[in-house]
Design a protein around this motif. Structure first.
Motif, PDB file in Angstrom:
ATOM      1  N   ARG A   1       0.828  -1.213   0.000  1.00  0.00           N
ATOM      2  CA  ARG A   1       0.000   0.000   0.000  1.00  0.00           C
ATOM      3  C   ARG A   1       0.860   1.260   0.000  1.00  0.00           C
ATOM      4  O   ARG A   1       0.552   2.250   0.651  1.00  0.00           O
TER       5      ARG A   1
ATOM      6  N   TYR B   1       4.234  10.627   1.948  1.00  0.00           N
ATOM      7  CA  TYR B   1       2.883  10.442   2.467  1.00  0.00           C
ATOM      8  C   TYR B   1       2.883   9.563   3.718  1.00  0.00           C
ATOM      9  O   TYR B   1       3.684   8.636   3.846  1.00  0.00           O
TER      10      TYR B   1
ATOM     11  N   ARG C   1       0.161   7.161   5.838  1.00  0.00           N
ATOM     12  CA  ARG C   1      -1.157   6.536   5.763  1.00  0.00           C
ATOM     13  C   ARG C   1      -1.734   6.413   7.173  1.00  0.00           C
ATOM     14  O   ARG C   1      -1.143   5.765   8.041  1.00  0.00           O
TER      15      ARG C   1
ATOM     16  N   LEU D   1      -4.281   8.794   2.962  1.00  0.00           N
ATOM     17  CA  LEU D   1      -2.915   9.272   2.740  1.00  0.00           C
ATOM     18  C   LEU D   1      -2.866  10.772   2.951  1.00  0.00           C
ATOM     19  O   LEU D   1      -3.705  11.513   2.421  1.00  0.00           O
TER      20      LEU D   1
ATOM     21  N   THR E   1       6.301   6.376   1.648  1.00  0.00           N
ATOM     22  CA  THR E   1       5.435   6.396   2.816  1.00  0.00           C
ATOM     23  C   THR E   1       6.192   5.703   3.932  1.00  0.00           C
ATOM     24  O   THR E   1       7.202   5.046   3.679  1.00  0.00           O
TER      25      THR E   1
END
Length: 369
Positions: A45, A238, A240, A246, A346
């Motif tokens: 993800r 980003y 999450r 996000l 991320t």
């Protein structure tokens, strides 16, 4: 600054690390590792993922590949705890120069800083700090993680947590582990940064630039200090949230991570750093041996670097880094001739299984399943 205000920025660091590809004409395009990148995006993800593999330790470039959108080979990104490898290199160089000893105590260099609640700097050596065997509580574990309002650009609440304040948080707790046993703690490297400054009269970042960044020509690597923005070029970063949302966290105040995790770098710079470090170009033989000696930590960690044995029997050495908006892993063979660094934009919680699979695809030449 009161510690209570400094704690507000903890989320910035505790989260504290379409397909496209390009390759050099001399390299084959598709490798088993290339086939794993989409899994980092889909299963992990992550908005985007990329790697750079090099088998020529003195050259630039190598095989680059990416998945997802908005990530590029030359991007600057936050590399989190990879900072520890740079700090350990400086400490070992100072040991080689006789400026400090690995068996010096923390008290020798920072009198009165580590004391109380069962903690004693007189009983903790620099070797223990380097190998995470001091037992010191990790100050990061004491910081709140639930304030989503502080994951963007530095603002009125984004105050730095000074190294001294971080250590005070740590020693307000009893030791988290018995001295001599391995227990990873960012407090160890915050203290090492303070010791570098006490010994040299310069900030640890200045010493890293002088001793490592400049000699190796790592033009994309920097210690940002109070700078919340990333130097250009860079992609977006980003975080999450628990609900899957996000949020853009490209600009953060990294000072709370300090010598434990503030560094900014590039894929190429990290490949070249670990190639030089493991290739013996940064440390004399005695300190190189200490770097790779994992006996103090029961096989888990050397000094600012750790081994990972893969399923094919190959052991790679390097470090990972996670900070808000970025997860990085650098790994190399012990001689530094084969180096591989990948990143996602991320903080990528829960991706260790995929990371190991990617390393095995690269170093074991195993076809993905």
């Amino acid at each position: 600054m009161p510690i209570s205000r400094a704690l507000l920025v903890a989320p910035l660091v505790l989260c504290l690390l379409a397909l496209g590809s390009t390759s050099l004409p001399s390299e084959p395009h598709l490798t088993p590792a290339s086939s794993y990148l989409p899994r980092l995006v889909v299963e992990g993800r992550a908005p985007a993922a990329a790697f750079l593999a090099r088998r020529n330790p003195r050259g630039h470039g190598g095989l680059y590949d990416s998945a997802g959108t908005g990530i590029h080979a030359a991007d600057r990104f936050r590399a989190g705890s990879i900072t520890k490898s740079f700090v350990a290199t400086v400490v070992l160089q100072l040991a080689a120069e006789g400026e400090l000893g690995l068996d010096d105590s923390v008290e020798d260099h920072l009198p009165g800083v580590v004391h109380g609640h069962g903690n004693s700097g007189a009983l903790i050596t620099l070797r223990a700090l380097l190998t995470h065997t001091s037992g010191l509580y990790d100050y990061m574990a004491a910081l709140p993680v639930t304030d989503p309002a502080l994951t963007g650009a530095a603002g009125p609440s984004a105050q730095s947590l000074s190294p001294a304040a971080a250590v005070r948080i740590a020693v307000a707790h009893p030791p988290a582990a018995a001295r001599g046993s391995y227990a990873y703690s960012s407090t160890n490297y915050v203290l090492l940064g303070m010791i570098v400054e006490r010994v040299t009269g310069h900030a640890y970042g200045t010493e890293i630039r002088r001793r490592v960044i400049v000699p190796l020509g790592l033009t994309g690597t920097s210690l940002p200090g109070a700078r919340s923005t990333l130097p250009l070029p860079h992609a977006r970063a980003y975080h999450r949230s628990g609900d899957g949302t996000l949020r853009d966290v490209t600009s953060i105040d990294p000072r709370i991570a300090g010598a434990a995790g503030e560094i900014v770098s590039t894929l190429d710079d990290l490949d070249r750093f670990y190639a030089a470090l493991l290739g013996g170009r940064l440390l004399p033989p005695a300190q190189q041996s200490a770097l790779l000696d994992t006996r103090t930590a029961g096989g888990a960690y050397g000094m600012g670097i750790h081994p990972q044995e893969l399923s094919c029997g190959t052991t790679v050495w390097g470090h990972g880094g996670r900070i808000t908006g970025s997860r990085v892993r650098a790994a190399a063979t012990r001689d530094g001739r084969h180096v591989f660094t990948f990143r996602v934009n991320t903080d990528f919680p829960g991706g260790r299984r995929l990371e190991t699979a990617l390393l095995e695809a690269e170093f074991c030449a195993r076809r993905p399943t």
